[in-house]
Design a protein around this motif. Sequence first.
Motif, PDB file in Angstrom:
ATOM      1  N   ALA A 100     -86.326 138.981  -4.450  1.00 54.75           N
ATOM      2  CA  ALA A 100     -87.573 139.703  -4.692  1.00 54.75           C
ATOM      3  C   ALA A 100     -88.080 140.343  -3.406  1.00 54.75           C
ATOM      4  CB  ALA A 100     -88.621 138.759  -5.268  1.00 54.75           C
ATOM      5  N   LEU A 101     -88.260 141.648  -3.443  1.00 55.03           N
ATOM      6  CA  LEU A 101     -88.696 142.410  -2.282  1.00 55.03           C
ATOM      7  C   LEU A 101     -90.187 142.689  -2.343  1.00 55.03           C
ATOM      8  CD1 LEU A 101     -85.783 145.019  -2.217  1.00 55.03           C
ATOM      9  CD2 LEU A 101     -85.930 142.825  -1.005  1.00 55.03           C
ATOM     10  N   GLY A 102     -90.721 143.104  -1.208  1.00 61.31           N
ATOM     11  CA  GLY A 102     -92.118 143.513  -1.116  1.00 61.31           C
ATOM     12  C   GLY A 102     -92.213 144.876  -0.467  1.00 61.31           C
ATOM     13  N   ALA A 103     -93.359 145.192   0.073  1.00 63.75           N
ATOM     14  CA  ALA A 103     -93.636 146.520   0.635  1.00 63.75           C
ATOM     15  C   ALA A 103     -92.653 146.934   1.726  1.00 63.75           C
ATOM     16  CB  ALA A 103     -95.054 146.570   1.188  1.00 63.75           C
ATOM     17  N   MET A 104     -92.219 146.013   2.537  1.00 63.72           N
ATOM     18  CA  MET A 104     -91.349 146.346   3.664  1.00 63.72           C
ATOM     19  C   MET A 104     -89.923 145.834   3.474  1.00 63.72           C
ATOM     20  SD  MET A 104     -93.464 148.053   5.429  1.00 63.72           S
ATOM     21  CE  MET A 104     -92.664 148.303   6.986  1.00 63.72           C
ATOM     22  N   GLY A 105     -89.537 145.579   2.225  1.00 67.06           N
ATOM     23  CA  GLY A 105     -88.195 145.056   1.965  1.00 67.06           C
ATOM     24  C   GLY A 105     -88.257 143.552   1.781  1.00 67.06           C
ATOM     25  N   GLN A 106     -87.410 142.836   2.510  1.00 66.86           N
ATOM     26  CA  GLN A 106     -87.403 141.371   2.403  1.00 66.86           C
ATOM     27  C   GLN A 106     -88.793 140.816   2.676  1.00 66.86           C
ATOM     28  OE1 GLN A 106     -85.250 139.095   1.427  1.00 66.86           O
ATOM     29  NE2 GLN A 106     -83.740 140.650   0.923  1.00 66.86           N
ATOM     30  N   SER A 107     -89.167 139.808   1.922  1.00 68.53           N
ATOM     31  CA  SER A 107     -90.517 139.253   2.037  1.00 68.53           C
ATOM     32  C   SER A 107     -90.500 137.779   2.388  1.00 68.53           C
ATOM     33  CB  SER A 107     -91.278 139.436   0.716  1.00 68.53           C
ATOM     34  OG  SER A 107     -91.635 140.774   0.543  1.00 68.53           O
ATOM     35  N   VAL A 108     -91.645 137.350   2.850  1.00 70.47           N
ATOM     36  CA  VAL A 108     -91.940 135.952   3.091  1.00 70.47           C
ATOM     37  C   VAL A 108     -92.992 135.632   2.031  1.00 70.47           C
ATOM     38  CG1 VAL A 108     -92.901 134.334   4.767  1.00 70.47           C
ATOM     39  CG2 VAL A 108     -91.447 136.208   5.549  1.00 70.47           C
ATOM     40  N   ILE A 109     -92.574 134.964   0.952  1.00 66.82           N
ATOM     41  CA  ILE A 109     -93.416 134.794  -0.232  1.00 66.82           C
ATOM     42  C   ILE A 109     -93.997 133.382  -0.226  1.00 66.82           C
ATOM     43  CG2 ILE A 109     -93.453 134.854  -2.757  1.00 66.82           C
ATOM     44  CD1 ILE A 109     -91.002 136.791  -2.533  1.00 66.82           C
ATOM     45  N   GLY A 110     -95.328 133.283  -0.168  1.00 60.81           N
ATOM     46  CA  GLY A 110     -95.995 132.004   0.016  1.00 60.81           C
ATOM     47  C   GLY A 110     -96.521 131.367  -1.257  1.00 60.81           C
ATOM     48  N   PHE A 111     -96.444 130.044  -1.292  1.00 59.90           N
ATOM     49  CA  PHE A 111     -96.943 129.235  -2.404  1.00 59.90           C
ATOM     50  C   PHE A 111     -97.676 128.026  -1.823  1.00 59.90           C
ATOM     51  CE2 PHE A 111     -93.164 131.398  -3.877  1.00 59.90           C
ATOM     52  CZ  PHE A 111     -93.451 131.773  -5.188  1.00 59.90           C
ATOM     53  N   SER A 112     -98.881 127.746  -2.334  1.00 65.34           N
ATOM     54  CA  SER A 112     -99.600 126.554  -1.884  1.00 65.34           C
ATOM     55  C   SER A 112     -99.029 125.294  -2.529  1.00 65.34           C
ATOM     56  CB  SER A 112    -101.097 126.670  -2.176  1.00 65.34           C
ATOM     57  OG  SER A 112    -101.330 126.933  -3.543  1.00 65.34           O
ATOM     58  N   ASP A 113     -98.332 125.440  -3.636  1.00 66.42           N
ATOM     59  CA  ASP A 113     -97.677 124.318  -4.315  1.00 66.42           C
ATOM     60  C   ASP A 113     -96.187 124.384  -3.988  1.00 66.42           C
ATOM     61  OD1 ASP A 113     -96.150 122.865  -6.287  1.00 66.42           O
ATOM     62  OD2 ASP A 113     -97.933 122.824  -7.558  1.00 66.42           O
ATOM     63  N   THR A 114     -95.704 123.413  -3.234  1.00 70.31           N
ATOM     64  CA  THR A 114     -94.296 123.408  -2.822  1.00 70.31           C
ATOM     65  C   THR A 114     -93.363 123.430  -4.022  1.00 70.31           C
ATOM     66  OG1 THR A 114     -94.860 122.268  -0.774  1.00 70.31           O
ATOM     67  CG2 THR A 114     -92.562 122.174  -1.457  1.00 70.31           C
ATOM     68  N   GLY A 115     -93.739 122.783  -5.123  1.00 69.51           N
ATOM     69  CA  GLY A 115     -92.932 122.807  -6.338  1.00 69.51           C
ATOM     70  C   GLY A 115     -92.770 124.212  -6.885  1.00 69.51           C
ATOM     71  N   ASP A 116     -93.832 125.032  -6.782  1.00 67.01           N
ATOM     72  CA  ASP A 116     -93.740 126.439  -7.210  1.00 67.01           C
ATOM     73  C   ASP A 116     -92.749 127.190  -6.327  1.00 67.01           C
ATOM     74  OD1 ASP A 116     -95.680 125.957  -9.145  1.00 67.01           O
ATOM     75  OD2 ASP A 116     -97.310 126.892  -7.982  1.00 67.01           O
ATOM     76  N   ALA A 117     -92.781 126.924  -5.026  1.00 64.29           N
ATOM     77  CA  ALA A 117     -91.848 127.578  -4.099  1.00 64.29           C
ATOM     78  C   ALA A 117     -90.411 127.178  -4.419  1.00 64.29           C
ATOM     79  CB  ALA A 117     -92.194 127.220  -2.653  1.00 64.29           C
ATOM     80  N   GLU A 118     -90.200 125.909  -4.692  1.00 67.72           N
ATOM     81  CA  GLU A 118     -88.853 125.434  -5.031  1.00 67.72           C
ATOM     82  C   GLU A 118     -88.349 126.081  -6.316  1.00 67.72           C
ATOM     83  OE1 GLU A 118     -89.308 121.017  -2.967  1.00 67.72           O
ATOM     84  OE2 GLU A 118     -89.705 121.250  -5.119  1.00 67.72           O
ATOM     85  N   SER A 119     -89.207 126.184  -7.321  1.00 67.68           N
ATOM     86  CA  SER A 119     -88.824 126.816  -8.590  1.00 67.68           C
ATOM     87  C   SER A 119     -88.493 128.285  -8.391  1.00 67.68           C
ATOM     88  CB  SER A 119     -89.948 126.684  -9.614  1.00 67.68           C
ATOM     89  OG  SER A 119     -90.159 125.345  -9.955  1.00 67.68           O
ATOM     90  N   PHE A 120     -89.307 128.969  -7.581  1.00 63.36           N
ATOM     91  CA  PHE A 120     -89.059 130.386  -7.303  1.00 63.36           C
ATOM     92  C   PHE A 120     -87.702 130.555  -6.622  1.00 63.36           C
ATOM     93  CE2 PHE A 120     -89.200 134.261  -4.846  1.00 63.36           C
ATOM     94  CZ  PHE A 120     -89.763 135.168  -5.734  1.00 63.36           C
ATOM     95  N   ALA A 121     -87.429 129.723  -5.627  1.00 63.00           N
ATOM     96  CA  ALA A 121     -86.170 129.810  -4.880  1.00 63.00           C
ATOM     97  C   ALA A 121     -84.972 129.502  -5.783  1.00 63.00           C
ATOM     98  CB  ALA A 121     -86.194 128.873  -3.678  1.00 63.00           C
ATOM     99  N   GLU A 122     -85.128 128.584  -6.707  1.00 66.55           N
ATOM    100  CA  GLU A 122     -84.043 128.287  -7.647  1.00 66.55           C
ATOM    101  C   GLU A 122     -83.701 129.504  -8.497  1.00 66.55           C
ATOM    102  OE1 GLU A 122     -84.835 124.791 -10.023  1.00 66.55           O
ATOM    103  OE2 GLU A 122     -85.283 123.612  -8.223  1.00 66.55           O
ATOM    104  N   GLU A 123     -84.717 130.253  -8.896  1.00 67.08           N
ATOM    105  CA  GLU A 123     -84.493 131.409  -9.765  1.00 67.08           C
ATOM    106  C   GLU A 123     -84.098 132.672  -9.002  1.00 67.08           C
ATOM    107  OE1 GLU A 123     -86.580 133.825 -13.447  1.00 67.08           O
ATOM    108  OE2 GLU A 123     -87.490 131.977 -12.710  1.00 67.08           O
ATOM    109  N   TYR A 124     -84.696 132.900  -7.839  1.00 70.21           N
ATOM    110  CA  TYR A 124     -84.504 134.162  -7.121  1.00 70.21           C
ATOM    111  C   TYR A 124     -83.807 134.015  -5.770  1.00 70.21           C
ATOM    112  CZ  TYR A 124     -87.598 135.845 -10.712  1.00 70.21           C
ATOM    113  OH  TYR A 124     -88.156 136.150 -11.937  1.00 70.21           O
ATOM    114  N   GLY A 125     -83.395 132.802  -5.438  1.00 69.96           N
ATOM    115  CA  GLY A 125     -82.725 132.582  -4.159  1.00 69.96           C
ATOM    116  C   GLY A 125     -83.726 132.468  -3.027  1.00 69.96           C
ATOM    117  N   GLY A 126     -83.201 132.230  -1.855  1.00 70.55           N
ATOM    118  CA  GLY A 126     -84.040 132.123  -0.673  1.00 70.55           C
ATOM    119  C   GLY A 126     -84.109 130.704  -0.142  1.00 70.55           C
ATOM    120  N   ASP A 127     -84.655 130.593   1.042  1.00 69.18           N
ATOM    121  CA  ASP A 127     -84.804 129.311   1.734  1.00 69.18           C
ATOM    122  C   ASP A 127     -86.282 129.024   1.935  1.00 69.18           C
ATOM    123  OD1 ASP A 127     -81.959 128.903   2.180  1.00 69.18           O
ATOM    124  OD2 ASP A 127     -82.118 130.577   3.585  1.00 69.18           O
ATOM    125  N   LEU A 128     -86.629 127.738   2.002  1.00 68.08           N
ATOM    126  CA  LEU A 128     -88.020 127.323   2.175  1.00 68.08           C
ATOM    127  C   LEU A 128     -88.358 127.102   3.646  1.00 68.08           C
ATOM    128  CD1 LEU A 128     -88.454 124.755  -0.746  1.00 68.08           C
ATOM    129  CD2 LEU A 128     -88.812 127.222  -0.757  1.00 68.08           C
TER     130      LEU A 128
END
Length: 145
Positions: A100-128
Amino acid sequence: MVIVNHPGPAGHAFYPDDSELPEPDIQDGVVPYCASTCAYNYYFEYEERGDEPRVIYLTDYSKVDWEVYEDGNEYYITAHFEEDVHTDARDLTFVVDSEALGAMGQSVIGFSDTGDAESFAEEYGGDLYDHDSIDRELIESLGFV
């Protein structure tokens, strides 16, 4: 750049009144960012000059109904600019280098709930990462210089 015209995480930082930030970066003590990668890039640049923000707020995707959508051959995450959906970057878990990209390409996508971040990474890739783990080298590796 009109920030509200772009996808992905955005943010703003508050700097002390005695900060010597270049114009037009600072607007009434606030520096707005079109992307989380911009926020961190400028954070490191200002830090090297001796100016540290009081706080950096970034989009908190645990607080919004977000969507990842396709545009051409790329995937983008929706933008959210309301004041109450931004959270202190120190309180977020970030997904970095996802599909998932943002305005400048690759993004740093933040979640206050770590479980939400883990779920997002499982679906769209990325590292925490947490705020303290993000450094200039990581931001530059995303293609932002």
